[in-house]
Design an enzyme around this catalytic site. Structure first.
Site, PDB file in Angstrom:
ATOM      1  N   ASP A   2       0.879  -0.906   0.048  1.00  0.00           N
ATOM      2  CA  ASP A   2      -0.390   0.018  -0.004  1.00  0.00           C
ATOM      3  C   ASP A   2       1.382   1.496  -0.105  1.00  0.00           C
ATOM      4  O   ASP A   2       1.301   1.308   1.125  1.00  0.00           O
ATOM      5  CB  ASP A   2      -1.136   0.108   1.559  1.00  0.00           C
ATOM      6  CG  ASP A   2      -1.936   1.410   1.550  1.00  0.00           C
ATOM      7  OD1 ASP A   2      -1.563   1.980   0.676  1.00  0.00           O
ATOM      8  OD2 ASP A   2      -2.698   1.165   1.737  1.00  0.00           O
ATOM      9  N   HIS A   3       0.941   1.771  -0.977  1.00  0.00           N
ATOM     10  CA  HIS A   3       2.148   3.115  -0.990  1.00  0.00           C
ATOM     11  C   HIS A   3       1.685   4.331  -0.247  1.00  0.00           C
ATOM     12  O   HIS A   3       2.602   4.459   0.087  1.00  0.00           O
ATOM     13  CB  HIS A   3       1.819   3.784  -3.443  1.00  0.00           C
ATOM     14  CG  HIS A   3       2.861   4.454  -3.032  1.00  0.00           C
ATOM     15  ND1 HIS A   3       3.792   5.496  -2.182  1.00  0.00           N
ATOM     16  CD2 HIS A   3       4.061   3.851  -4.534  1.00  0.00           C
ATOM     17  CE1 HIS A   3       4.629   5.149  -3.372  1.00  0.00           C
ATOM     18  NE2 HIS A   3       4.808   4.706  -4.027  1.00  0.00           N
ATOM     19  N   ARG A   4       0.493   4.257   0.099  1.00  0.00           N
ATOM     20  CA  ARG A   4       0.257   5.643   1.169  1.00  0.00           C
ATOM     21  C   ARG A   4       1.053   5.161   2.990  1.00  0.00           C
ATOM     22  O   ARG A   4       1.206   6.040   3.405  1.00  0.00           O
ATOM     23  CB  ARG A   4      -1.611   5.325   1.590  1.00  0.00           C
ATOM     24  CG  ARG A   4      -2.315   5.227   0.725  1.00  0.00           C
ATOM     25  CD  ARG A   4      -3.907   5.562   1.281  1.00  0.00           C
ATOM     26  NE  ARG A   4      -3.590   4.096   1.563  1.00  0.00           N
ATOM     27  CZ  ARG A   4      -5.810   3.364   1.396  1.00  0.00           C
ATOM     28  NH1 ARG A   4      -6.066   4.072   2.330  1.00  0.00           N
ATOM     29  NH2 ARG A   4      -5.679   2.143   1.618  1.00  0.00           N
TER      30      ARG A   4
END
Length: 223
Positions: free
Chosen positions: A195-197
């Site tokens: 999850d790039h967040r």
């Protein structure tokens, strides 16, 4: 046939995950000759529980999270949630669909404890007997599909988590040694979905490389 309630729930959750979580993927090959030699020696002892690549992957992921706590967090609402313990999900195929019970305190367990507790989770999942304590939480799941002879897979992150590690089947391939001569290697391809967040490329690579280093120099796992 119509989908079961569990299958419908899984379909909704995974669709939502893919739509809402900005996935990206990191892949590497892990040389497992030493790992498999140690595993085979350990499994020759009838007094010890049998150890699988799933057990070893979970142990390596737990150790990697302990060394990289910035990856042991998830995204909720509009911010990060730091997780207190290191809990690792295990993807389990059942007659009623894919489930992912969570092993609590995975970094504190030796291989025998880890094999016993994962065995209990898998058995309860397949018997539709998971408890509330068996599900939810954790930042990452391990999904080993090597028994299905897949080379690699880019898995969908379980809702509520930040990553999933897909583990493929072992392959025998020739690689050049230090002098350029062909050497037979035993390799497993793994893909880390992030999850790039929560996990950017640098953090994801650090986590993945830690897993690879642990599995390629695995003596500490068997101590």
């Amino acid at each position: 046939r119509k989908a079961s309630a569990l299958e419908l729930s899984a379909a909704r959750r995974l669709s939502e995950s893919k739509q809402r979580i900005p996935h990206f993927y990191l892949s590497t090959e892990i040389e497992v000759s030493r790992l498999q030699a140690l595993r085979e020696r350990r499994n020759a002892d009838a007094g010890q529980p049998k150890i699988t690549l799933t057990h070893l992957s979970v142990a390596a992921v737990a150790r990697a999270l302990a060394r990289h706590p910035e990856a042991n967090r998830v995204w909720q609402d509009d911010g990060f949630v730091e997780l207190d313990g290191i809990d690792v999900g295990i993807a389990v195929h059942t007659d009623k669909g894919l489930l992912a019970p969570v092993l609590r305190g995975a970094d504190r367990k030796n291989l025998a404890e880890l094999a016993r507790d994962i065995g209990g989770l898998v058995a309860r999942a397949r018997a539709s007997a998971l408890t509330a304590a068996d599900v939810g939480g954790g930042a990452i799941t391990v999904s080993n599909a090597g028994m299905y002879d897949v080379t690699w897979m880019a898995s969908i992150i379980n809702p509520g988590q930040a990553a999933i590690l897909g583990v493929g089947a072992e392959r025998k391939v020739f690689r050049p040694d230090g002098q350029g001569a062909p050497r037979l290697a035993r390799e497993v391809c793994v893909v880390l979905s992030c999850d790039h967040r929560v996990i950017d490329g640098v953090k994801g690579l650090a986590l993945l490389n830690e897993v690879r280093s642990t599995l390629e120099a695995p003596e500490a796992l068997f101590a």
